[in-house]
Design a protein around this motif. Sequence first.
Motif, PDB file in Angstrom:
ATOM      1  N   HIS A   9       0.818  -1.374   0.281  1.00  0.00           N
ATOM      2  CA  HIS A   9       0.247   0.179   0.329  1.00  0.00           C
ATOM      3  C   HIS A   9       0.624   0.925   0.200  1.00  0.00           C
ATOM      4  N   ILE A  10       2.119   1.231   0.055  1.00  0.00           N
ATOM      5  CA  ILE A  10       2.758   2.830  -0.192  1.00  0.00           C
ATOM      6  C   ILE A  10       4.143   3.064  -1.216  1.00  0.00           C
ATOM      7  N   PHE A  11       4.413   2.963  -1.497  1.00  0.00           N
ATOM      8  CA  PHE A  11       5.080   3.434  -3.284  1.00  0.00           C
ATOM      9  C   PHE A  11       6.017   4.450  -2.945  1.00  0.00           C
ATOM     10  N   ASN A  18      12.045  16.599  -9.500  1.00  0.00           N
ATOM     11  CA  ASN A  18      13.596  15.941  -8.713  1.00  0.00           C
ATOM     12  C   ASN A  18      12.721  16.298  -7.241  1.00  0.00           C
ATOM     13  N   LEU A  19      11.588  15.609  -6.325  1.00  0.00           N
ATOM     14  CA  LEU A  19      11.278  15.747  -5.171  1.00  0.00           C
ATOM     15  C   LEU A  19      11.188  14.517  -4.592  1.00  0.00           C
ATOM     16  N   PRO A  20      11.689  13.259  -3.894  1.00  0.00           N
ATOM     17  CA  PRO A  20      11.195  12.033  -3.192  1.00  0.00           C
ATOM     18  C   PRO A  20       9.221  12.548  -2.557  1.00  0.00           C
ATOM     19  N   CYS A  21       8.472  11.230  -3.263  1.00  0.00           N
ATOM     20  CA  CYS A  21       7.002  11.670  -2.836  1.00  0.00           C
ATOM     21  C   CYS A  21       6.672   9.684  -1.998  1.00  0.00           C
ATOM     22  N   LEU A  22       6.088   9.582  -1.420  1.00  0.00           N
ATOM     23  CA  LEU A  22       5.828   8.276  -0.835  1.00  0.00           C
ATOM     24  C   LEU A  22       3.759   8.377  -1.162  1.00  0.00           C
ATOM     25  N   THR A  23       3.714   7.585  -1.550  1.00  0.00           N
ATOM     26  CA  THR A  23       2.167   7.662  -2.078  1.00  0.00           C
ATOM     27  C   THR A  23       1.360   6.000  -1.247  1.00  0.00           C
ATOM     28  N   ALA A  24       0.309   6.322  -0.085  1.00  0.00           N
ATOM     29  CA  ALA A  24      -0.239   6.026   0.183  1.00  0.00           C
ATOM     30  C   ALA A  24      -1.551   5.534  -0.413  1.00  0.00           C
ATOM     31  N   ASP A  25      -1.741   4.145  -0.241  1.00  0.00           N
ATOM     32  CA  ASP A  25      -3.653   4.159  -1.254  1.00  0.00           C
ATOM     33  C   ASP A  25      -4.516   4.250  -0.285  1.00  0.00           C
ATOM     34  N   ASP A  26      -4.400   4.624   0.894  1.00  0.00           N
ATOM     35  CA  ASP A  26      -5.775   4.604   1.364  1.00  0.00           C
ATOM     36  C   ASP A  26      -5.532   5.696   2.593  1.00  0.00           C
ATOM     37  N   TYR A  27      -6.280   7.020   3.250  1.00  0.00           N
ATOM     38  CA  TYR A  27      -5.985   7.903   3.913  1.00  0.00           C
ATOM     39  C   TYR A  27      -5.429   7.381   4.492  1.00  0.00           C
ATOM     40  N   GLU A  28      -5.885   7.255   5.961  1.00  0.00           N
ATOM     41  CA  GLU A  28      -5.797   6.720   6.999  1.00  0.00           C
ATOM     42  C   GLU A  28      -4.210   6.483   7.180  1.00  0.00           C
ATOM     43  N   LEU A  29      -3.808   5.651   5.978  1.00  0.00           N
ATOM     44  CA  LEU A  29      -2.437   4.773   6.107  1.00  0.00           C
ATOM     45  C   LEU A  29      -1.534   6.526   5.616  1.00  0.00           C
TER      46      LEU A  29
END
Length: 93
Positions: A9-11, A18-29
Amino acid sequence: MDITQHGKHIFMYVNEDNLPCLTADDYELFDVMDDYLTEDCDYDFECSHFHNSFAKGHFTMEIERGISFTELITSVKKFDLDEIERIYKINNA
């Protein structure tokens, strides 16, 4: 775009600015990871926003300049995978 995944669930990736990004597929997470990175890892966010830049239903944060993609990966990988799954299941059981 190279994408590093932590659990299901985390990418993490580097965006067009050129900024590191974090994506989660759930708002709570997403919220828990935001708290973890800002409070435990002392990160500051360039911006924290909710949009579909990665995929529909995903929530993305851009990490401050000065934090490398490798540092982001190292910090996130310390977060327990079982806890990620537990948090995800709160809203997605």
